[in-house]
Design a protein around this motif. Structure first.
Motif, PDB file in Angstrom:
ATOM      1  N   ALA A 184      50.031  51.181  37.795  1.00 43.96           N
ATOM      2  CA  ALA A 184      49.786  50.866  36.388  1.00 43.96           C
ATOM      3  C   ALA A 184      51.107  50.351  35.837  1.00 43.96           C
ATOM      4  N   SER A 185      51.254  49.041  35.799  1.00 39.92           N
ATOM      5  CA  SER A 185      52.528  48.434  35.445  1.00 39.92           C
ATOM      6  C   SER A 185      52.893  48.680  33.986  1.00 39.92           C
ATOM      7  N   GLN A 215      44.173  47.397  39.394  1.00 40.91           N
ATOM      8  CA  GLN A 215      44.840  46.655  38.337  1.00 40.91           C
ATOM      9  C   GLN A 215      44.906  45.190  38.746  1.00 40.91           C
ATOM     10  N   GLU A 236      44.399  56.683  43.025  1.00 44.24           N
ATOM     11  CA  GLU A 236      45.662  56.421  42.348  1.00 44.24           C
ATOM     12  C   GLU A 236      46.131  55.022  42.711  1.00 44.24           C
ATOM     13  N   VAL A 263      47.512  57.898  32.691  1.00 36.78           N
ATOM     14  CA  VAL A 263      48.503  56.863  32.971  1.00 36.78           C
ATOM     15  C   VAL A 263      49.888  57.465  32.769  1.00 36.78           C
ATOM     16  N   VAL A 271      44.014  48.883  29.231  1.00 37.60           N
ATOM     17  CA  VAL A 271      42.735  49.217  29.854  1.00 37.60           C
ATOM     18  C   VAL A 271      41.667  48.265  29.338  1.00 37.60           C
ATOM     19  N   ASP A 308      50.237  52.126  24.018  1.00 38.98           N
ATOM     20  CA  ASP A 308      50.181  52.223  25.480  1.00 38.98           C
ATOM     21  C   ASP A 308      49.161  53.284  25.902  1.00 38.98           C
ATOM     22  N   ALA A 358      50.715  47.635  30.714  1.00 40.08           N
ATOM     23  CA  ALA A 358      49.310  47.461  31.096  1.00 40.08           C
ATOM     24  C   ALA A 358      48.386  47.930  29.982  1.00 40.08           C
ATOM     25  N   ILE A 414      44.232  47.220  33.623  1.00 36.22           N
ATOM     26  CA  ILE A 414      43.635  48.292  34.419  1.00 36.22           C
ATOM     27  C   ILE A 414      42.111  48.225  34.252  1.00 36.22           C
ATOM     28  N   ARG A 425      51.732  54.845  37.374  1.00 34.45           N
ATOM     29  CA  ARG A 425      50.504  55.008  38.157  1.00 34.45           C
ATOM     30  C   ARG A 425      49.323  55.315  37.243  1.00 34.45           C
ATOM     31  N   PHE A 426      48.143  54.925  37.676  1.00 35.65           N
ATOM     32  CA  PHE A 426      46.897  55.379  37.065  1.00 35.65           C
ATOM     33  C   PHE A 426      46.251  56.341  38.049  1.00 35.65           C
TER      34      PHE A 426
END
Length: 231
Positions: free
Chosen positions: A130-131, A167, A127, A108, A136, A88, A134, A160, A112-113
């Motif tokens: 970020a599920s 996202q 911001e 992350v 990148v 992750d 997720a 992301i 949230r990112f």
């Protein structure tokens, strides 16, 4: 290169629906040759290093992308740190060179990112969601598909896109095994089709360890291909 057109994610956080393949992440390094309309335009040199294992394991992935595109040069230096069994993402940095330099530093956590974007004119903070589950996938960075392939070969994955500050959700479909020939050698690889909602299909070929060998975006005549098949 854009991975997908603008898409506004719903307020409901989405999670990956399919389990990751059995093969775990590991060390990898190499070079991709990048082509646009079958003309070589540059390279992506990358390294993926794993330390530890299980929930305490960490993966560090870095790359150096240098492309001469029809509309100018693209220079990227990326650094992605991931953690745990599913690799992750924890934090991500990308420096963009050329006539419009910038640097994005993102973390992350907490769904949230959070990113700081530094340009010659100043700093901005961004911001967004970020599920859970997720990955990148930065634009024009082929080795990032390793982390998507770790997540699943069939299902839906939140993605992301750091330099677009958003996202999206991508659908991953498997086309099974295919024989691919690169640099005079051939190998049997898994062919995945990754389609961000509202975006172009991305065709990705990975080996049994989910090491990325080739990425193609037919709608953009863009292709990244390893200089040699990993052993």
């Amino acid at each position: 290169m854009k991975i997908a057109r603008t898409f506004v994610l719903s307020a409901l956080a989405l999670t990956a629906l399919a389990a990751a393949p059995a093969a775990a992440q590991g060390n990898d390094a190499g070079t991709f040759r990048v082509f646009v309309e079958d003309r070589e335009v540059g390279t992506e040199e990358f390294s993926i290093t794993q330390t530890g294992s299980g929930a305490s394991g960490e993966v560090l992935a870095t790359s150096r992308v240098r492309l001469g595109l029809p509309d100018g040069t693209l220079e990227l230096d990326t650094r992605l740190r991931a953690r745990g069994i599913g690799a992750d993402p924890v934090d991500y940095q990308v420096s963009v060179g050329g006539s419009a330099p910038s640097r994005t530093i993102g973390t992350v956590g907490g769904g949230r990112f959070s990113a700081k974007i530094v340009t010659p004119s100043g700093e901005q903070l961004r911001e967004y969601v970020a599920s859970n589950g997720a990955v990148v996938l930065d634009q024009a960075v082929a080795h990032h598909y390793h982390f998507l392939a770790l997540r699943t070969h069939q299902g839906r994955v939140p993605v992301i896109i750091p330099r677009e500050n958003r996202q999206v959700v991508a659908t991953v479909a498997s086309r099974g095994e295919e024989t691919v020939r690169i640099g005079g050698a051939s190998a049997t690889l898994f062919h995945l089709v990754v389609t961000p909602q509202g975006g172009d299909e991305h065709h990705v070929w990975v080996d049994a360890l989910n090491r990325v060998v080739r990425v193609e975006v037919p709608a953009r005549a863009w292709r990244a291909e390893r200089t040699e098949i990993p052993r």
